[in-house]
Design an enzyme around this catalytic site. Structure first.
Site, PDB file in Angstrom:
ATOM      1  N   GLU A   1      27.563   2.241  42.572  1.00 45.55           N
ATOM      2  CA  GLU A   1      26.211   2.743  42.831  1.00 45.55           C
ATOM      3  C   GLU A   1      25.233   1.623  43.154  1.00 45.55           C
ATOM      4  O   GLU A   1      24.278   1.816  43.908  1.00 45.55           O
ATOM      5  CB  GLU A   1      25.696   3.553  41.647  1.00 45.55           C
TER       6      GLU A   1
ATOM      7  N   PHE B   1      27.665  14.173  27.173  1.00 46.22           N
ATOM      8  CA  PHE B   1      28.520  13.282  27.960  1.00 46.22           C
ATOM      9  C   PHE B   1      27.771  12.833  29.222  1.00 46.22           C
ATOM     10  O   PHE B   1      27.193  13.636  29.935  1.00 46.22           O
ATOM     11  CB  PHE B   1      29.810  14.011  28.350  1.00 46.22           C
ATOM     12  N   GLN B   2      27.784  11.538  29.478  1.00 43.90           N
ATOM     13  CA  GLN B   2      27.101  10.923  30.618  1.00 43.90           C
ATOM     14  C   GLN B   2      25.611  11.266  30.654  1.00 43.90           C
ATOM     15  O   GLN B   2      25.025  11.431  31.720  1.00 43.90           O
ATOM     16  CB  GLN B   2      27.788  11.294  31.940  1.00 43.90           C
TER      17      GLN B   2
ATOM     18  N   LYS C   1      21.821  19.340  36.212  1.00 41.92           N
ATOM     19  CA  LYS C   1      22.893  20.007  36.944  1.00 41.92           C
ATOM     20  C   LYS C   1      22.649  21.516  37.082  1.00 41.92           C
ATOM     21  O   LYS C   1      22.895  22.090  38.133  1.00 41.92           O
ATOM     22  CB  LYS C   1      24.228  19.751  36.236  1.00 41.92           C
TER      23      LYS C   1
ATOM     24  N   MET D   1      22.492 -22.824  43.198  1.00 46.82           N
ATOM     25  CA  MET D   1      21.080 -23.064  42.905  1.00 46.82           C
ATOM     26  C   MET D   1      20.896 -23.487  41.452  1.00 46.82           C
ATOM     27  O   MET D   1      20.096 -24.376  41.147  1.00 46.82           O
ATOM     28  CB  MET D   1      20.252 -21.816  43.219  1.00 46.82           C
TER      29      MET D   1
END
Lengths: 583, 185
Positions: free
Chosen positions: A52, A114-115, A164, A482
């Protein structure tokens, strides 16, 4: 008007179509499945990424290169949290994005389902605004508000979190009109016009100035004001320095260009700003990487500041003439005002431009060339040559980013893409993929470090799958370069955790993904591999440039220091170090 | 670099530190308060007090924020508040004639009759009210501006404060001043 009846997920697709979206980037998961089901039939391109974060950077690169709103889609929980770095990157650089995330069904919210993650809470400080949809009736309006907020005023990312069950629910709906969208946001009214009294004052200061400098930032690019910047500079004969984000807002091959200012700015840009009597800041925000020690930044200059965001004005430095407005609109008015009462611009600038020319000749932007070992700067110069200076360059973050900023000469806006504000390693490659998808007619080069590239290496698969023929130049020095440079300068060369001693074979890595892998280890091979890379246009090409390991980015103004303390050449390093220590 | 020999510095604006009362009208949406408090926390601004409540207008809440800080920081706070999509109006009313009120509930230990008498006297002087009584305590309600409440607390502290709750400051510009200065837009 007749109301249609659709699933929430289909409403999402309908609004995206009505907003003119042609590409979305993302990765599905449980809570966003309904939307993906609707996307299956959508009349626009849906790019499946491998992570993502890369999706977010691709949408970002697409937005930077095209000026359109980038769209990214992710599922709830980890999908959404993986967007965080990408959103923060876009937020810092004012890039218009709309992120659509799935959320657990409404009746599960707050139960540690969940999630489930509090995505609104997490993304609040890194988005321009965010919404949790709690009623399907609000869905079309919220989505339209998201696009409107993302692209107007000071642009930025907007996130819409959709539970959802709302994506599954069927409801009557219609897409709200532009007027309805505006009216629904009574607290959001960006000032675009610029105060005419202030514009007059600014014109008067410009007429009187003898040592003026235009300091142009990313706001000029976002506002599509390159034409106006050019007109203003040419009309008043004022030299132009751009920030890292402002690159391309003024052609760097023009004699009036001073190139970049600040920490890794040119000697002549920094000298001009230090000695200026008038600084005209255009869509720039006096970032610490630009100003260094704030009390010694442009110490004798009056400052005019044109910016769409009132909160950017007098934030770190007090300005004399603030002008809140859209850069393009304000510049048009300012040019008109200046033309109404012209002065002898050429004569007025003669001695100032002569002085600047002397500075340019004294310390031009350069480096120690070699025919034994590849100098990273030479790679950038050769990329410039083989692309005729016309490619879109998308850089990661680190030394290679600064070399890409310094040694490629940019001539048009939206040509140089990089994470200027947040400094996100791993940005360059996925952003290049997004840019190439948005601007297929352009050659797009990702200039990456070996450390930076590997942070989003997985999305080589995406570039191969969608046959996105980006070129990836890895400036491979086997270091987090760097950080190594700072350790060398400021930590007595104690190279703590910067040596990338174990690396993949980048050529084989590219090949394993189905891309083309090339390598150059000698200066004589640089041009050869680049020419070969330019001939491949059906898939990504990765070129591993094995470069001088301990080359430094110079000039450099150490963080928080005055331009006086600029380190110009490696030889002067110890001297500057002493000054740094004495402070 | 040896090219710059004379060190020049920008004149720094004078640092004025003071207390500011900021009123904010917001759309009373889901999460709007978190947005405001998050802004203060994220940017390192210190809030002295923050109160929020509904107004007579539907879906509009009013927030009163008291901050102490440098002028430039307060200016930045106001700009950042204005930048929020859901804020409708932000005003620094510190320098306008205004009414300031806070309510405090204080449970004070009453050791003996003398203490009871003395506390009652103080409550009367401060025009407070005893709203609950027990064997060992008075619970007092007192309203006023911040200074008055602080003064009252100082006076009753020796008796022993068992518990205290304060609302934080509410503020409103005086109508006369508002109409005169045309700030009632």
């Amino acid at each position: 008007m007749q109301m249609k009846k659709k699933r929430g997920a289909d409403i999402v697709v309908d609004v995206l179509v009505s907003e003119g979206v042609d590409t979305v980037f993302g990765l599905p998961g449980g809570a966003i499945m309904e939307v993906y089901d609707a996307l299956f039939d959508a009349p626009f391109r849906n790019v499946l990424t491998r992570h993502e974060q890369a999706a977010c950077h691709m949408a970002d690169g697409y937005a930077r290169a095209t000026g359109k709103v980038g769209v990214v889609i992710a599922t709830s929980g980890p999908g959404a949290t993986n967007l965080v770095t990408g959103l923060a990157t876009a937020y810092m650089d004012s890039i218009p994005l709309v992120a659509i995330t799935g959320q657990v069904p409404r009746h599960y919210i707050g139960t540690d389902a969940f999630q489930e993650a509090d995505v609104i809470g997490i993304t609040r400080p890194i988005t321009k605004h965010n919404f949790l949809v709690t009623d399907i009736k609000d869905l079309p309006l919220i989505l339209r508000q998201a696009f409107y907020i993302a692209k107007t005023g000071r642009p930025g990312p907007v996130l819409v979190d959709i539970p959802k069950d709302i994506t599954q629910q069927v409801s009557e709906y219609r897409i709200p009109t532009d007027e309805e969208v505006k009216e629904s946001l009574p607290g959001y009214n960006p000032h675009t016009e610029g105060n005419p009294v202030q514009i007059k004052k600014a014109a008067e200061l410009i007429r009187k100035a003898t040592k003026p400098v235009l300091y142009v930032g990313g706001g000029a690019v976002l506002s599509d004001a390159a034409e106006e910047v050019y007109k203003l500079a040419k009309l008043t004969n004022i030299p132009v320095t751009t920030t890292n984000m402002g690159k391309g807002a003024f052609p760097e091959n023009d004699p009036l260009s001073l190139h970049m200012l600040g920490m890794h700015g040119t000697y002549y840009a920094n000298m001009a700003v230090y000695n200026a009597d008038l600084l005209i800041a255009i869509g720039a925000r006096f970032d610490d990487r630009v100003t260094g020690k704030i009390t010694e930044f442009a110490p004798e200059a009056k400052i005019i500041h044109i910016d769409i965001d009132p909160a950017s004005i007098s934030k770190t430095i007090t300005v004399d003439v603030p002008i809140v407005g859209d850069v393009k609109t304000v510049l048009k008015k300012l040019i008109k005002e200046l033309e109404s009462k012209p002065v002898e611009w050429i004569a007025a600038r003669e001695s100032w431009l002569k002085q600047i020319q002397e500075w340019k000749e004294k310390h031009p932007l350069t480096y120690r060339k070699s025919d034994k070992i590849i100098k990273p700067q030479a790679v950038i110069e050769e990329i410039y040559n083989v692309t005729g200076g016309d490619a879109i360059i998308s850089a990661g973050v680190g030394q290679h980013q600064m070399w890409a900023a310094m040694f490629y000469k940019y001539s048009y806006p939206r040509q140089f893409l990089n994470s200027g504000g947040l400094g996100t390693m791993g940005f360059g490659f996925p952003a290049a993929v997004g840019a190439k998808i948005g601007r297929p007619e352009k050659t797009v080069f990702a200039i990456e470090g070996d450390g930076s590239f590997i942070m989003n290496v997985q999305d080589l698969a995406t570039a191969v799958q969608y046959r996105v023929p980006v070129k990836i130049a890895i400036i491979n020095n086997g270091f987090l370069g760097m950080v190594r440079q700072w350790q060398q300068f400021f930590y007595d060369s104690r190279y703590a955790s910067v040596c990338l001693s174990v690396q993949p074979d980048f050529v084989k890595l590219a090949e394993s993904f189905g891309a083309v892998g090339l390598r150059a280890t000698k200066p004589s091979e640089v041009r050869e591999v680049l020419v070969k890379a330019m001939e491949i246009n059906d898939r990504p090409v990765l070129i591993d440039f094995v470069v001088d390991r301990e080359e430094n980015v110079l000039p450099m103004v150490p963080a928080g220091k005055s331009y006086r303390e600029m380190i110009l050449t490696p030889k002067q390093k110890s001297e500057a170090e002493t000054m740094y220590l004495v402070g | 670099m040896q090219d710059i020999k004379v060190v020049k510095t920008r004149p720094e604006p004078e640092k004025k530190i003071g207390k500011h009362i900021i009123t904010v009208k917001v759309q009373h949406n889901f999460g709007v308060l978190a947005r405001i408090t998050g802004l203060f926390a994220g940017r390192g601004y210190n809030i002295e007090s923050l109160t929020v409540g509904r107004t007579h207008e539907p879906n509009i809440a009013r927030i009163t924020i008291v901050v102490e800080g440098e002028e430039r920081v307060v200016e930045q706070i106001i700009k950042q508040l204005r930048k929020l999509i859901e804020t409708l109006k932000v005003r620094d009313i510190t320098d306008l004639p205004h009414i300031e009120r806070e309510l405090a509930l204080i449970k004070i230990h009453t050791e003996n009759d003398r203490a009871r008498d003395e506390i009652m006297r103080l409550v009367n002087i401060f025009r407070g009210k005893v709203v609950d009584v027990s064997q060992e305590s008075y619970t007092v309600e007192i309203t006023g501006d911040n200074d008055k409440i602080e003064a009252f607390i100082d006076l009753i502290r020796p008796f022993g404060i068992k518990e205290m709750a304060r609302t934080g400051t509410l503020a409103m510009v005086r109508e006369s001043a508002a109409s005169k200065e045309g700030v009632l837009d």
